[in-house]
Scaffold this active site. Structure first.
Site, mmCIF file in Angstrom:
data_model
loop_
_atom_site.group_PDB
_atom_site.id
_atom_site.type_symbol
_atom_site.label_atom_id
_atom_site.label_comp_id
_atom_site.label_asym_id
_atom_site.label_seq_id
_atom_site.Cartn_x
_atom_site.Cartn_y
_atom_site.Cartn_z
ATOM 1 N N SER A 29 29.343 50.492 11.875
ATOM 2 C CA SER A 29 30.736 50.720 12.215
ATOM 3 C C SER A 29 31.734 50.091 11.237
ATOM 4 C CB SER A 29 31.024 50.138 13.610
ATOM 5 O OG SER A 29 30.889 48.732 13.605
ATOM 6 N N LYS A 61 38.414 43.607 9.466
ATOM 7 C CA LYS A 61 38.006 44.728 10.324
ATOM 8 C C LYS A 61 38.924 44.772 11.543
ATOM 9 C CE LYS A 61 33.898 46.702 12.628
ATOM 10 N NZ LYS A 61 32.474 46.508 12.970
ATOM 11 N N SER A 67 25.848 47.224 12.039
ATOM 12 C CA SER A 67 27.188 47.629 11.612
ATOM 13 C C SER A 67 27.750 46.887 10.405
ATOM 14 C CB SER A 67 28.178 47.478 12.777
ATOM 15 O OG SER A 67 28.063 48.562 13.650
#
Lengths: 482, 495
Positions: free
Chosen positions: B159, B78, B183
């Site tokens: 997210s 990420k 998330s």
């Protein structure tokens, strides 16, 4: 007899409280491993934590906490086993994180007190409100470029102790004495070098004025005053300004001011209305700071002797309270004195240090930290006095030679033959010679002009190049003159 | 079998048995990325050359007998984790072309264990969002689509939308993710994969771009519960560089997966039965209960009375911390800097932050600044902290009655990329089942458990005691086996 200022409407009393920022003596910063040396190349002592890089996190430096605890103990203050770090949020170019990590709501050190000695010999107790740990910011350099500012982050993240006093001071002198004492304590503890020139210690001075018997009136804060003398001047200047404001029918507004050292006045920096909303909240990157009582006890047991205790010990050694005070004012002075006085006459040692040595330091523009004569040499000189190798007069001459050459007194005595003459035969011979040359004066003396005795002493000493033992010369002259 | 169809466990076995090399496995994934990423936008940065070099080095280590637990396994990272030498964006323009000179502890741990990094996965800007629609690098598309409406492009959740989409579409065997309010779990559920937010303090936050420090926690997403367990073991561990990292042993999470649920007490919180919850979500939840009961678990009704306050509490605490954490992006030292000819410092700040932050980030900075302001602090921030303590207490109470808690992962399946984007509050509701675990610091696992009527994946969530991820993995594995989730997204490398 308290300090007051006279205005057109009567007598005013002043009220002073100090917030002192003291840089913690430590190898590394409060929340990063970066070094803290003063005067390094700009931006050479900066870690990614200090520069506020993405994803960087603070980790508390144990030694900085220990230094705060030691200082708290030195201020006879309460040590809080549970304290917490908060963020003080504001934007500035030299504040990389956009917030300062400080202890707003729960400081590590609570209330305490210290005793200060004033010039008239009286003492006064000043209350300590709190001491907390916080990060320093970096430095903005506005004078390096015509249109740009430069940022030096070497100081960013350096540990500071903010030490807040109660509004207990009532005169410039008391403010000066408090700051002097505070500086003395942290220097003894080794928790701050107290060097105000390098910014290791600076004071925010809170001043208000009032008529006798009144409660507190509005105060103003004079920021970042960087010497004890300036603190005293700022207190007086600000108090006088406030008296003028009140007496001309105006009102003092709470504000932050700066002390203009060149003109000796304070100037407005920002008013309360412009004050930042710092949006303090607990720093979520740091758990509460929890310390053990046992660790505090350990630190307490290992504390060095503090100025008050040392002063008491010196007076017990036979020193006058004044000498004890002067010798303990700076840690280095006391350390110097201890070496000179070790296994010697303490009073004599004190006289030499506060007299001849201090004079020599002034004259040669040196300091006790880099003295004109090493303490060991001065001690040796006292030994030569004690064993009568030197007379007092000779010792002063040897002392001067020590300053000039840097040599030990024993070496100087040998090289220059400055040993005092104790040989009564040699003295008697010189007395006979001097009296023989001055037969007329001997006659006058015998005729009643007894004050000529001093003349004979002088002549004998001169003939002996100052090396005759004064007592023996006196004795020999008395005998010879019958 | 297409190499990208391996599970992470399967790939490790295949590598160990010499069936495939890391270079082959990595190349297959890079090819898949080349094919699908232009559409999915799951990666912001693809580090192909570096990945192949890492794979080559990995094959060499293996040949020399020095294989680590994740030797040669290609992963997505990420883009919130700082990676030394590789641009890290946090999904924002404000970081410009920031290339960190340091590695986050979590990604460093993965490299230590032999992993190969394919690139940096897309995300909502600064991890603020539930759709991946706030990324400055464009939205991510969910590889799944509705059975009767295949042309509507769906969100992957957020997210960690890029991480979840990449893993679901076979563009990585697993990925790192972070979870501040859901998330990890919400995008995992939307993309039909597994994802765990471990206990707060389990994974170091060092080198992870901060959103809300007291809630942020790193964790893995992967296609099976066991794969998550394997990744989490490598990612976890005490880190002296993070003061909130926990100095506790890291157990063998993968071994715990096979424990079974016999005799475990599974709590069913009555407050999670929301008004207006879609029937298929209720039905899935009931199905999950039945599966666990059938495998020997005991179901117990529990109450978490302050649940309804969790979302508002979260939307005070998280923006408050974010408003302070994001103050460092000021254009002074790195990243974007916007000035005009006559800019002073304040103007530099205003231009830089106006240009660098997106609307959602600005919204949260403003909310956070407001709730911390003088005069409002007590009513908002302090109150939220008190409610947070009550939410924690609810769970403490619950753990006296049960060993794990079962809830739905999300209140709906993935929605369209054009839906909810103009309604922040509707968007915030996505986190309704997940935020409590962040506020209480507890581990939470999302497991794919079924399909909606539209043919989209739906997930269940397992919550556990602090530092008891092992029980969570055991319950998650039991659900996974019973659900036998074999459906595949339309967009995938092997399709």
């Amino acid at each position: 007899m308290s300090y007051t200022l006279e205005g057109s409407t009567g007598t005013w009393e002043i009220v002073v409280g100090l917030e002192v920022h003291a840089q913690v003596t430590s190898q590394s910063k409060l929340f990063s491993g970066a070094a803290t040396a003063f005067g390094a190349e700009p931006n050479s002592q900066v870690s990614f934590v200090d520069a506020g890089f993405p994803g960087m996190l603070p980790v508390i430096n144990r030694e900085c906490v220990a230094q705060a605890v030691r200082t708290g103990l030195g201020l006879n203050a309460q040590v809080n086993l549970w304290s917490r770090f908060d963020r003080k949020n504001y934007f500035y170019a030299d504040l990389p994180q956009g917030y300062q990590i400080s202890q707003f709501a729960h400081p590590i050190i609570g209330t305490g007190e210290i005793e200060v000695t004033l010039s008239d010999g009286t003492t006064k107790t000043i209350g300590i409100t709190r001491l907390h740990l916080e990060q320093d910011a970096g430095k903005s350099l506005h004078d390096q470029h015509a249109t740009k500012s430069y940022i030096d982050l070497n100081r960013s993240g350096v540990a500071l102790m903010e030490i807040v006093s109660e509004p207990d001071m009532r005169s410039p002198e008391e403010a000066g004495a408090y700051l002097t004492k505070l500086r003395q304590i942290v220097q003894y503890l080794g928790t701050c070098d107290g060097n105000m020139d390098e910014g290791s210690m600076r004071a925010d001075v809170n001043v208000s004025v009032r008529k006798a018997g009144e409660g507190f009136r509005t105060r103003c804060e004079v920021k970042n005053v960087n010497s004890i003398r300036f603190v005293m001047q700022a207190v007086e200047a600000e108090a006088k300004r406030q008296i003028e404001v009140w007496e001309s029918g105006g009102e003092v507004h709470q504000e932050t001011r700066l002390f203009d050292t060149a003109r000796g006045i304070t100037r407005s920096m920002r008013s309360k209305e412009d004050a930042h909303d710092y949006r303090y909240f607990p720093d979520p990157d740091l758990p509460p700071l929890v310390i053990e009582q046992a660790w505090v006890d350990e630190l307490k047991a290992a504390l060095p002797e503090l100025p008050d205790a040392r002063r008491a010990r010196y007076t017990a050694m036979g020193l006058t309270p004044y000498d004890a005070h002067v010798l303990t004012l700076e840690k280095e002075t006391a350390a110097y004195f201890e070496v000179v006085a070790k296994a010697r006459d303490a009073k004599l040692a004190a006289n030499w240090v506060t007299g001849d040595l201090f004079a020599a330091i002034n004259r040669t523009k040196t300091s006790i930290a880099e003295p004109p004569v090493p303490a060991e040499h001065l001690g040796e000189l006292l030994d030569l006095l004690a064993d009568k190798t030197l007379s007092g007069t000779l010792a002063k001459a040897v002392f001067e030679a020590m300053i000039e050459t840097g040599k030990a007194p024993g070496v100087i005595v040998e090289e220059r033959g400055m040993r005092q003459v104790m040989d009564t035969g040699a003295i008697d011979a010189m007395v006979a010679e001097v009296l023989g040359k001055n037969a007329d004066k001997v006659a006058q003396y015998k005729g009643g002009a007894e004050k000529l005795f001093g003349f004979f002493v002088g002549q004998v000493m001169k003939a002996m190049q100052g090396k005759g033992n004064p007592a023996l010369v006196n004795e020999a002259l008395k005998k010879a003159l019958g | 079998m297409h190499p990208t169809d391996f599970t992470l466990r399967g790939a490790i076995d295949a590598l160990n048995e010499g069936i495939i090399s890391s270079v082959e496995l990595t190349q297959a994934h890079l090819d898949a990325i080349g094919k699908l990423n232009p559409r999915l936008n799951a990666y912001i940065t693809v580090t192909g050359e570096q990945a192949l070099a890492q794979a080559k080095a990995s094959d060499k280590r293996r040949a020399e007998g020095g294989a680590g637990p994740l030797e040669g396994v290609p992963l997505a990272i990420k883009d919130l984790f700082c990676t030394a030498g590789t641009r890290t964006t946090a999904g924002s323009k404000i970081l410009g072309n920031f290339v960190p000179p340091y590695e986050s502890t979590v990604s460093g741990n993965l490299l230590r264990d032999g992993a190969v990094f394919l690139g940096k996965a897309n995300l909502d800007e600064f991890a603020m969002g539930s759709s991946n629609g706030t990324s400055a690098f464009g939205p991510v598309e969910n590889p799944w689509s509705r059975r009767n409406d295949p042309d509507t492009r769906l969100v992957p959740g957020g997210s960690s939308g890029g991480s979840a989409a990449a893993v679901a579409a076979r563009l990585a065997l697993g990925a790192t993710a972070t979870d501040t309010g859901g998330s990890i779990r919400q995008p995992a559920a939307f993309c039909g994969i597994a994802g765990i937010k471990p206990t707060y303090g389990r994974c170091s936050r060092f080198g992870v771009v901060a959103f809300a420090s007291s809630l942020d926690q790193a964790g893995p997403v992967a296609r099976t519960v066991e794969d998550c367990a394997i990744l989490l073991k490598s990612m976890s561990g005490f880190d002296p560089k993070d003061s909130t990292s926990a100095d506790v042993p890291v157990p063998d999470f993968a071994a715990a997966c096979a424990r079974g649920v016999k005799g475990l007490r599974i709590g069913i919180p009555k407050e999670y039965r929301l008004d207006g919850m879609p029937a298929e979500i209720s039905a899935l939840w009931q199905q999950g209960m039945d599966w666990l009961r059938a495998q020997g678990a005991e179901l117990v009704d529990i109450s978490l009375p302050h649940t309804k306050h969790a979302l508002p509490t979260y939307y005070v605490v998280a923006p408050a911390e974010a408003s302070s954490n994001l103050a460092r992006y000021d254009g002074v030292r790195y990243g974007l800097r916007q000035t005009a000819a006559d800019s002073d410092l304040r103007d530099l700040y205003e231009r830089t932050r106006a240009a660098g932050f997106g609307d959602e980030v600005k919204r949260r900075i403003m909310i956070g600044t407001y709730v911390l302001s003088a005069g409002y602090y007590d009513a908002y921030y302090l109150k939220a902290q008190k409610v947070r303590a009550l939410i924690r207490r609810d769970f403490d109470e619950a753990w006296t009655k049960c060993d794990a808690i079962l809830t739905p992962a999300t209140p709906s399946a993935a929605f369209g990329m054009d839906e909810k984007q103009d309604d922040p509050v509707a968007m915030y509701l996505n986190d309704v089942f997940t935020v409590t675990a962040n506020l209480a610091g507890l581990p939470g696992l999302a497991v794919p458990a079924g399909l909606s009527a539209e043919g989209l994946p739906l997930g269940l969530q397992v919550l556990g005691r602090a530092f008891d991820e092992e029980t969570v993995f055991a319950v998650g594995t039991a659900l996974e086996h019973a659900a036998n989730f074999t459906a595949l997204p339309g967009l995938r490398a092997s399709a």
